[in-house]
Design an enzyme around this catalytic site. Sequence first.
Site, PDB file in Angstrom:
ATOM      1  N   ASP A 105       0.836  -1.199   0.000  1.00  0.00           N
ATOM      2  CA  ASP A 105       0.000   0.000   0.000  1.00  0.00           C
ATOM      3  C   ASP A 105       0.867   1.243   0.000  1.00  0.00           C
ATOM      4  O   ASP A 105       0.495   2.283   0.560  1.00  0.00           O
ATOM      5  CB  ASP A 105      -0.921  -0.013   1.235  1.00  0.00           C
ATOM      6  CG  ASP A 105      -2.032   1.008   1.122  1.00  0.00           C
ATOM      7  OD1 ASP A 105      -2.595   1.397   2.183  1.00  0.00           O
ATOM      8  OD2 ASP A 105      -2.340   1.447  -0.009  1.00  0.00           O
ATOM      9  N   ASP A 161      -3.189  -3.040  -2.558  1.00  0.00           N
ATOM     10  CA  ASP A 161      -4.245  -2.022  -2.611  1.00  0.00           C
ATOM     11  C   ASP A 161      -4.070  -1.179  -3.871  1.00  0.00           C
ATOM     12  O   ASP A 161      -2.985  -1.108  -4.440  1.00  0.00           O
ATOM     13  CB  ASP A 161      -4.161  -1.119  -1.374  1.00  0.00           C
ATOM     14  CG  ASP A 161      -5.365  -0.178  -1.276  1.00  0.00           C
ATOM     15  OD1 ASP A 161      -5.221   0.911  -0.676  1.00  0.00           O
ATOM     16  OD2 ASP A 161      -6.455  -0.512  -1.800  1.00  0.00           O
ATOM     17  N   ASN A 162      -5.147  -0.538  -4.331  1.00  0.00           N
ATOM     18  CA  ASN A 162      -5.091   0.486  -5.388  1.00  0.00           C
ATOM     19  C   ASN A 162      -4.668  -0.007  -6.758  1.00  0.00           C
ATOM     20  O   ASN A 162      -4.056   0.744  -7.532  1.00  0.00           O
ATOM     21  CB  ASN A 162      -4.156   1.637  -4.987  1.00  0.00           C
ATOM     22  CG  ASN A 162      -4.437   2.163  -3.611  1.00  0.00           C
ATOM     23  OD1 ASN A 162      -3.599   2.063  -2.715  1.00  0.00           O
ATOM     24  ND2 ASN A 162      -5.627   2.702  -3.411  1.00  0.00           N
ATOM     25  N   LYS A 185       2.920   3.396  -5.721  1.00  0.00           N
ATOM     26  CA  LYS A 185       2.350   2.415  -6.663  1.00  0.00           C
ATOM     27  C   LYS A 185       3.374   1.935  -7.675  1.00  0.00           C
ATOM     28  O   LYS A 185       3.304   0.803  -8.134  1.00  0.00           O
ATOM     29  CB  LYS A 185       1.104   3.002  -7.345  1.00  0.00           C
ATOM     30  CG  LYS A 185       0.095   3.571  -6.353  1.00  0.00           C
ATOM     31  CD  LYS A 185      -0.168   2.638  -5.171  1.00  0.00           C
ATOM     32  CE  LYS A 185      -0.809   3.385  -4.014  1.00  0.00           C
ATOM     33  NZ  LYS A 185      -0.790   2.571  -2.753  1.00  0.00           N
ATOM     34  N   GLU A 243     -11.320   4.235  -1.367  1.00  0.00           N
ATOM     35  CA  GLU A 243     -11.796   4.529  -0.005  1.00  0.00           C
ATOM     36  C   GLU A 243     -12.676   5.785   0.038  1.00  0.00           C
ATOM     37  O   GLU A 243     -12.345   6.811  -0.524  1.00  0.00           O
ATOM     38  CB  GLU A 243     -10.614   4.681   0.975  1.00  0.00           C
ATOM     39  CG  GLU A 243      -9.491   5.567   0.505  1.00  0.00           C
ATOM     40  CD  GLU A 243      -8.389   4.798  -0.211  1.00  0.00           C
ATOM     41  OE1 GLU A 243      -8.656   3.733  -0.777  1.00  0.00           O
ATOM     42  OE2 GLU A 243      -7.257   5.278  -0.212  1.00  0.00           O
TER      43      GLU A 243
HETATM   44  O1  LIG Z   1      -0.195   7.014  -2.703  1.00  0.00           O
HETATM   45  C1  LIG Z   1      -0.836   6.227  -2.008  1.00  0.00           C
HETATM   46  N1  LIG Z   1      -0.243   5.492  -1.065  1.00  0.00           N
HETATM   47  C2  LIG Z   1       1.235   5.604  -0.852  1.00  0.00           C
HETATM   48  C3  LIG Z   1       1.597   6.769   0.054  1.00  0.00           C
HETATM   49  C4  LIG Z   1       3.088   7.026   0.068  1.00  0.00           C
HETATM   50  O2  LIG Z   1       3.794   5.832   0.413  1.00  0.00           O
HETATM   51  C5  LIG Z   1       5.193   6.048   0.595  1.00  0.00           C
HETATM   52  N2  LIG Z   1       5.737   4.890   1.289  1.00  0.00           N
HETATM   53  C6  LIG Z   1       5.225   4.327   2.396  1.00  0.00           C
HETATM   54  C7  LIG Z   1       6.042   3.282   2.768  1.00  0.00           C
HETATM   55  C8  LIG Z   1       7.078   3.199   1.843  1.00  0.00           C
HETATM   56  C9  LIG Z   1       8.194   2.338   1.711  1.00  0.00           C
HETATM   57  N3  LIG Z   1       9.061   2.529   0.693  1.00  0.00           N
HETATM   58  C10 LIG Z   1       8.845   3.523  -0.216  1.00  0.00           C
HETATM   59  C11 LIG Z   1       7.750   4.392  -0.157  1.00  0.00           C
HETATM   60  C12 LIG Z   1       6.870   4.212   0.907  1.00  0.00           C
HETATM   61  C13 LIG Z   1      -2.320   6.148  -2.169  1.00  0.00           C
HETATM   62  C14 LIG Z   1      -2.963   7.128  -2.919  1.00  0.00           C
HETATM   63  C15 LIG Z   1      -4.359   7.102  -3.086  1.00  0.00           C
HETATM   64  C16 LIG Z   1      -5.040   8.147  -3.890  1.00  0.00           C
HETATM   65  C17 LIG Z   1      -6.100   7.807  -4.738  1.00  0.00           C
HETATM   66  C18 LIG Z   1      -6.752   8.788  -5.485  1.00  0.00           C
HETATM   67  C19 LIG Z   1      -6.354  10.100  -5.379  1.00  0.00           C
HETATM   68  F1  LIG Z   1      -6.986  11.064  -6.086  1.00  0.00           F
HETATM   69  C20 LIG Z   1      -5.292  10.460  -4.542  1.00  0.00           C
HETATM   70  C21 LIG Z   1      -4.629   9.488  -3.804  1.00  0.00           C
HETATM   71  C22 LIG Z   1      -5.123   6.087  -2.486  1.00  0.00           C
HETATM   72  C23 LIG Z   1      -4.471   5.105  -1.743  1.00  0.00           C
HETATM   73  O3  LIG Z   1      -5.180   4.090  -1.145  1.00  0.00           O
HETATM   74  C24 LIG Z   1      -3.080   5.108  -1.592  1.00  0.00           C
HETATM   75  O4  LIG Z   1      -2.502   4.089  -0.866  1.00  0.00           O
HETATM   76 MG   LIG Z   2      -3.928   2.531  -0.546  1.00  0.00          MG
END
Ligand SMILES: O=C(NCCCOCn1ccc2cnccc21)c1cc(-c2ccc(F)cc2)cc(O)c1O
Ligand SMILES: [Mg+2]
Length: 214
Positions: free
Chosen positions: A141, A169-170, A144, A199
């Site tokens: 999660d 997810d996603n 992406k 969500e």
């Molecule tokens: O971007 C999303 N998640 C990621 C966060 C950064 O994660 C950075 N991050 C966290 C550990 C980790 C470990 N290594 C590298 C990067 C690492 C994410 C985005 C959306 C979304 C959907 C539509 C929209 F209009 C805007 C946003 C929905 C979701 O459910 C998501 O999960």
């Molecule tokens: Mg997500």
Amino acid sequence: TRSTRPQRMLKAVQKNATKGNPKSVISAIDYFCKHSEWAMNVGDEKGSILDSVVTEVNPSTVLELGTYCGYSTVRIARLLSPGTKLITLEFNPANAAVAKQIIAYAGLQDKVILVEGSSGDLIPQMKERFGITTFDFIFLDHWKDRYLPDIKLFEECGLLRKGSVLLADNVICPGTPEYLEYVRKSPRYESKYFPAHLEYTKVEDGLEKSVFLG
Ligand SMILES: O=C(NCCCOCn1ccc2cnccc21)c1cc(-c2ccc(F)cc2)cc(O)c1O
Ligand SMILES: [Mg+2]
């Protein structure tokens, strides 16, 4: 200075949830995201699918990539057998600080190892730092565009065994096309798509469950 959305979410948990009650923490976050501010937690619809997969797998070793505020961490940790811990990686220190407090408010701090850093750096360290041989369950999660390189990293580091379950997810929104193509085409995985919605919205999204075949 103005508070951040994760900080406002933490305040909502402290105001509306009951300390030590994971279910009330989950409900308080979902209420906040439905009625105050949208946030990128996996949410209640996809969260229920996550719950059912975790319950089915009943994992002894668990990795979550992408803690954010700890919502899915709480969902997973509350279902784990006594003595089982989950490792969760978060890249953003400010988010990790909020997640730590939300996980503690739920009373699940003893079931969670929260690690700050990037998956590319930390996955190769799993065996030496945490004494992991293989993961039974992995929840993806995070960024992406890291899903595909990281599943390949899991294979290269020997962190998967016959039957390891990866839940992503996603896969529709924001989308992970290269990852989907890989797990659906590879003879080494049995993949299944669980349709749902982004969500707290009506936008199409879903979870992809992939079982490593060894
Ligand atoms: O971007 C999303 N998640 C990621 C966060 C950064 O994660 C950075 N991050 C966290 C550990 C980790 C470990 N290594 C590298 C990067 C690492 C994410 C985005 C959306 C979304 C959907 C539509 C929209 F209009 C805007 C946003 C929905 C979701 O459910 C998501 O999960
Ligand atoms: Mg997500």
